[in-house]
Design a protein around this motif. Structure first.
Motif, short mmCIF file in Angstrom:
data_model
loop_
_atom_site.label_atom_id
_atom_site.label_comp_id
_atom_site.label_asym_id
_atom_site.label_seq_id
_atom_site.Cartn_x
_atom_site.Cartn_y
_atom_site.Cartn_z
N LEU A 20 28.28 -47.54 11.94
CA LEU A 20 28.39 -47.87 13.36
C LEU A 20 27.88 -46.70 14.18
O LEU A 20 28.31 -45.57 13.98
CB LEU A 20 29.84 -48.17 13.75
CG LEU A 20 30.13 -48.34 15.25
CD1 LEU A 20 29.32 -49.49 15.84
CD2 LEU A 20 31.62 -48.55 15.49
N TYR A 69 30.08 -43.21 10.67
CA TYR A 69 29.81 -43.30 12.10
C TYR A 69 28.67 -42.36 12.48
O TYR A 69 28.56 -41.25 11.95
CB TYR A 69 31.04 -42.90 12.90
CG TYR A 69 32.19 -43.87 12.83
CD1 TYR A 69 31.98 -45.25 12.87
CD2 TYR A 69 33.50 -43.42 12.74
CE1 TYR A 69 33.03 -46.14 12.82
CE2 TYR A 69 34.56 -44.31 12.69
CZ TYR A 69 34.32 -45.67 12.73
OH TYR A 69 35.37 -46.55 12.69
N SER A 99 33.28 -40.73 20.12
CA SER A 99 34.36 -41.27 19.29
C SER A 99 35.30 -42.18 20.07
O SER A 99 35.95 -43.04 19.49
CB SER A 99 35.13 -40.14 18.60
OG SER A 99 35.53 -39.17 19.53
N ASP A 107 38.38 -49.16 15.25
CA ASP A 107 38.48 -48.06 14.28
C ASP A 107 39.77 -48.14 13.47
O ASP A 107 39.74 -47.88 12.26
CB ASP A 107 38.39 -46.71 15.00
CG ASP A 107 38.42 -45.54 14.03
OD1 ASP A 107 37.59 -45.51 13.11
OD2 ASP A 107 39.32 -44.68 14.18
N LEU A 142 34.61 -46.04 19.58
CA LEU A 142 34.69 -46.63 18.24
C LEU A 142 35.60 -47.86 18.27
O LEU A 142 36.81 -47.75 18.14
CB LEU A 142 35.21 -45.60 17.23
CG LEU A 142 34.27 -44.44 16.95
CD1 LEU A 142 34.96 -43.38 16.11
CD2 LEU A 142 33.00 -44.94 16.26
#
Length: 172
Positions: A61, A90, A66, A72, A69
């Motif tokens: 991804l 990621y 962050s 997650d 995300l």
């Protein structure tokens, strides 16, 4: 009367005939949604596919930070509960650097594992792309470069994957 516009068909379905099939999923941003469904089907829900799945589902991804995300927590849980069957990588363009010292885009993260990905594709893995269509030129350039370094004709390689039904692109 209700009209349902949008993509339709079997483009993003998982082949479930062989429970050892590896899936390589590449997403940017909200393109993660179909892959959330794949991961849920394989690892979170009581489905026939989940009962017999022995392959590896590998999710890439790409997002900016962050804090972007999506899902997650679900992916981390799948990784924790199924470490032999689920991998997660990621590409955080504003937080990570690629090997050349630039921003880490999705194609850079996939390229880090090129040898392994090409081996999986040679063994029948299916590769999926979903998200912004702007990711595809970078992905295609990276794959062409990897093919060149391996002495493989890129166009024939992709043509072969498509012919065998291993190449799935749903971008917008």
């Amino acid at each position: 009367e209700v009209m349902m516009p949008g993509p339709a068909g079997k483009v993003m379905l998982m082949p479930e005939e062989d429970p050892t099939t590896d899936y390589i999923m590449v997403a940017t941003g909200t393109g993660i949604a179909p892959f959330r469904g794949f991961v849920r089907r394989l690892f979170a829900e009581d489905t026939p596919a989940a009962e017999v799945y022995k392959g590896e589902a590998w999710l890439f991804l790409g997002v900016a930070n962050s804090d972007a995300l999506l899902y997650d927590d679900e992916f981390q849980l799948a990784k924790e509960q199924f470490p032999d069957n689920f991998r997660l990588d990621y590409a955080l363009s504003r937080e990570q650097e690629n090997k050349k010292g630039g921003k880490m885009y999705i194609q850079d993260k996939v390229e880090e594992y090129a040898d392994e990905i090409f081996a999986k594709l040679d063994n029948g893995a299916h590769m999926y792309f979903c998200g912004l269509k702007g990711m595809m030129p970078g992905i295609q350039d990276m794959l062409a470069g990897v093919c060149e370094s391996k002495g493989i004709d890129y166009n024939e390689f992709i043509k072969g994957l498509k012919k065998k039904g291993q190449w799935h692109v749903e971008v917008y």
